[in-house]
Design a protein around this motif. Structure first.
Motif, PDB file in Angstrom:
ATOM      1  N   LEU A 158       1.003  -1.342   0.044  1.00  0.00           N
ATOM      2  CA  LEU A 158      -0.092   0.220  -0.052  1.00  0.00           C
ATOM      3  C   LEU A 158       0.960   1.241  -0.009  1.00  0.00           C
ATOM      4  CD1 LEU A 158      -2.803   1.442   0.425  1.00  0.00           C
ATOM      5  CD2 LEU A 158      -2.480   1.079   2.812  1.00  0.00           C
ATOM      6  N   HIS A 159       0.772   2.095  -0.996  1.00  0.00           N
ATOM      7  CA  HIS A 159       1.362   3.561  -0.927  1.00  0.00           C
ATOM      8  C   HIS A 159       0.621   4.310  -0.574  1.00  0.00           C
ATOM      9  CE1 HIS A 159       4.305   1.958  -4.389  1.00  0.00           C
ATOM     10  NE2 HIS A 159       4.535   1.307  -3.421  1.00  0.00           N
ATOM     11  N   ILE A 160       1.093   5.317   0.521  1.00  0.00           N
ATOM     12  CA  ILE A 160       0.336   6.438   1.058  1.00  0.00           C
ATOM     13  C   ILE A 160       1.131   7.599   0.900  1.00  0.00           C
ATOM     14  CG2 ILE A 160      -0.625   7.485   3.144  1.00  0.00           C
ATOM     15  CD1 ILE A 160      -1.087   4.765   4.348  1.00  0.00           C
ATOM     16  N   TYR A 161       0.524   8.577   0.162  1.00  0.00           N
ATOM     17  CA  TYR A 161       1.466   9.833  -0.139  1.00  0.00           C
ATOM     18  C   TYR A 161       0.760  10.753   0.718  1.00  0.00           C
ATOM     19  CZ  TYR A 161       3.676   7.902  -4.205  1.00  0.00           C
ATOM     20  OH  TYR A 161       4.518   7.103  -5.243  1.00  0.00           O
ATOM     21  N   THR A 162       1.732  11.677   1.310  1.00  0.00           N
ATOM     22  CA  THR A 162       0.898  12.637   2.346  1.00  0.00           C
ATOM     23  C   THR A 162       1.740  14.001   2.002  1.00  0.00           C
ATOM     24  OG1 THR A 162       2.539  12.261   4.186  1.00  0.00           O
ATOM     25  CG2 THR A 162       0.653  10.808   4.018  1.00  0.00           C
ATOM     26  N   ASP A 163       0.938  15.124   2.573  1.00  0.00           N
ATOM     27  CA  ASP A 163       1.641  16.390   2.625  1.00  0.00           C
ATOM     28  C   ASP A 163       0.761  17.192   3.597  1.00  0.00           C
ATOM     29  OD1 ASP A 163       3.401  18.249   2.161  1.00  0.00           O
ATOM     30  OD2 ASP A 163       2.371  18.966   0.186  1.00  0.00           O
ATOM     31  N   LEU A 165       0.204  14.651  10.987  1.00  0.00           N
ATOM     32  CA  LEU A 165      -1.519  14.216  11.016  1.00  0.00           C
ATOM     33  C   LEU A 165      -1.745  13.741   9.936  1.00  0.00           C
ATOM     34  CD1 LEU A 165      -4.001  14.144  12.691  1.00  0.00           C
ATOM     35  CD2 LEU A 165      -4.609  16.534  11.794  1.00  0.00           C
ATOM     36  N   ALA A 166      -1.211  13.917   8.709  1.00  0.00           N
ATOM     37  CA  ALA A 166      -1.531  13.358   7.256  1.00  0.00           C
ATOM     38  C   ALA A 166      -1.077  11.767   7.518  1.00  0.00           C
ATOM     39  CB  ALA A 166      -0.835  14.083   6.168  1.00  0.00           C
ATOM     40  N   ILE A 173       4.217   1.592   2.212  1.00  0.00           N
ATOM     41  CA  ILE A 173       5.075   2.617   2.180  1.00  0.00           C
ATOM     42  C   ILE A 173       4.668   4.193   2.219  1.00  0.00           C
ATOM     43  CG2 ILE A 173       7.104   3.982   0.607  1.00  0.00           C
ATOM     44  CD1 ILE A 173       7.456   0.918  -0.626  1.00  0.00           C
ATOM     45  N   ILE A 174       5.102   4.832   3.351  1.00  0.00           N
ATOM     46  CA  ILE A 174       4.481   6.192   3.353  1.00  0.00           C
ATOM     47  C   ILE A 174       5.523   7.247   2.721  1.00  0.00           C
ATOM     48  CG2 ILE A 174       3.927   8.132   4.747  1.00  0.00           C
ATOM     49  CD1 ILE A 174       3.112   5.838   6.836  1.00  0.00           C
ATOM     50  N   PHE A 175       5.112   7.765   1.649  1.00  0.00           N
ATOM     51  CA  PHE A 175       5.827   8.891   0.923  1.00  0.00           C
ATOM     52  C   PHE A 175       5.674  10.369   1.208  1.00  0.00           C
ATOM     53  CE2 PHE A 175       5.262   5.343  -1.838  1.00  0.00           C
ATOM     54  CZ  PHE A 175       6.596   5.303  -2.546  1.00  0.00           C
ATOM     55  N   THR A 176       6.512  11.095   1.941  1.00  0.00           N
ATOM     56  CA  THR A 176       6.242  12.331   2.330  1.00  0.00           C
ATOM     57  C   THR A 176       7.252  13.321   1.939  1.00  0.00           C
ATOM     58  OG1 THR A 176       5.778  13.646   4.409  1.00  0.00           O
ATOM     59  CG2 THR A 176       7.142  11.576   4.504  1.00  0.00           C
ATOM     60  N   ASP A 177       7.190  14.546   1.825  1.00  0.00           N
ATOM     61  CA  ASP A 177       8.390  15.402   1.682  1.00  0.00           C
ATOM     62  C   ASP A 177       8.833  16.246   3.023  1.00  0.00           C
ATOM     63  OD1 ASP A 177       6.276  17.403   2.468  1.00  0.00           O
ATOM     64  OD2 ASP A 177       6.017  18.127   0.306  1.00  0.00           O
ATOM     65  N   SER A 178       8.525  15.641   4.103  1.00  0.00           N
ATOM     66  CA  SER A 178       8.652  16.177   5.519  1.00  0.00           C
ATOM     67  C   SER A 178       9.821  15.358   6.170  1.00  0.00           C
ATOM     68  CB  SER A 178       7.506  16.017   6.300  1.00  0.00           C
ATOM     69  OG  SER A 178       7.953  16.231   7.842  1.00  0.00           O
ATOM     70  N   LYS A 179      10.911  16.074   6.024  1.00  0.00           N
ATOM     71  CA  LYS A 179      12.149  15.422   6.785  1.00  0.00           C
ATOM     72  C   LYS A 179      11.798  15.322   8.173  1.00  0.00           C
ATOM     73  CE  LYS A 179      15.856  15.164   3.908  1.00  0.00           C
ATOM     74  NZ  LYS A 179      16.446  14.023   3.711  1.00  0.00           N
ATOM     75  N   TYR A 180      11.366  15.943   8.832  1.00  0.00           N
ATOM     76  CA  TYR A 180      10.990  16.197  10.371  1.00  0.00           C
ATOM     77  C   TYR A 180      10.220  14.703  10.694  1.00  0.00           C
ATOM     78  CZ  TYR A 180       7.895  16.895  14.430  1.00  0.00           C
ATOM     79  OH  TYR A 180       7.138  16.655  15.504  1.00  0.00           O
ATOM     80  N   VAL A 181       9.243  14.314   9.700  1.00  0.00           N
ATOM     81  CA  VAL A 181       8.501  13.093   9.974  1.00  0.00           C
ATOM     82  C   VAL A 181       9.398  11.863   9.726  1.00  0.00           C
ATOM     83  CG1 VAL A 181       6.646  11.627   9.285  1.00  0.00           C
ATOM     84  CG2 VAL A 181       6.205  13.747   9.438  1.00  0.00           C
TER      85      VAL A 181
END
Length: 151
Positions: A3-8, A48-49, A65-73
């Motif tokens: 499952l791919h989860i893209y978040t922003d 939260l996303a 797999i969670i794809f995010t542009d957040s280095k923090y997360v």
């Protein structure tokens, strides 16, 4: 099958009105989610996303797999910072309410975090950015209780 989860996440001001956008992809099935908040921060919306994406799953033990542009997360999880924060009771750390909500969800699945460059050539990340900014600008906001009660 993974499952791919893209978040922003987005915030108009930091703090300010914010929102998140999520795209779940399971084979050919796609689902989009978004929500706005009247006062929050970008890091809270990024996290939260991820949480909301995981909360939508009805089965346990999935390869995610969670794809995010957040280095923090990504760095908080992949570099193990989160587990150090747990040991210290999140002393002097922000977003404890969200991290403690995240941990049991994370443990239900086999989750890998994947950083993607924001506002670049990834159409799925770009779609999540659109959803997040639309939610932040919508005026149809919820209250980010964790943020507003601390501030």
């Amino acid at each position: 099958m993974e499952l791919h989860i893209y978040t922003d996440g987005a915030s108009r001001g930091n703090p300010g009105p914010g929102g998140y956008g999520i795209l779940l992809i399971w084979g050919k099935v796609r689902k989009e989610l978004s929500q706005g908040y009247r006062k929050t921060t970008n890091n809270r919306m990024e996290l939260l996303a991820v949480i909301t994406g995981l909360e939508t799953l009805t089965r346990e033990g999935l390869d995610v797999i969670i794809f995010t542009d957040s280095k923090y997360v990504v760095d908080s999880i992949e570099k193990g910072w989160l587990w150090g924060w747990v040991k210290t009771g999140f002393r002097d750390k922000k977003n404890k309410d969200l991290w403690t909500r995240f941990i049991p969800l994370y443990k239900k699945h086999r989750v890998k975090m994947q950083w993607v460059k924001g506002h670049a050539s990834n159409p799925f990340n770009n779609r999540c950015d659109e959803l997040a900014t639309q939610a932040a600008d919508s005026g149809n906001w919820l209250i980010d209780e964790g943020f507003e009660s601390e501030n």
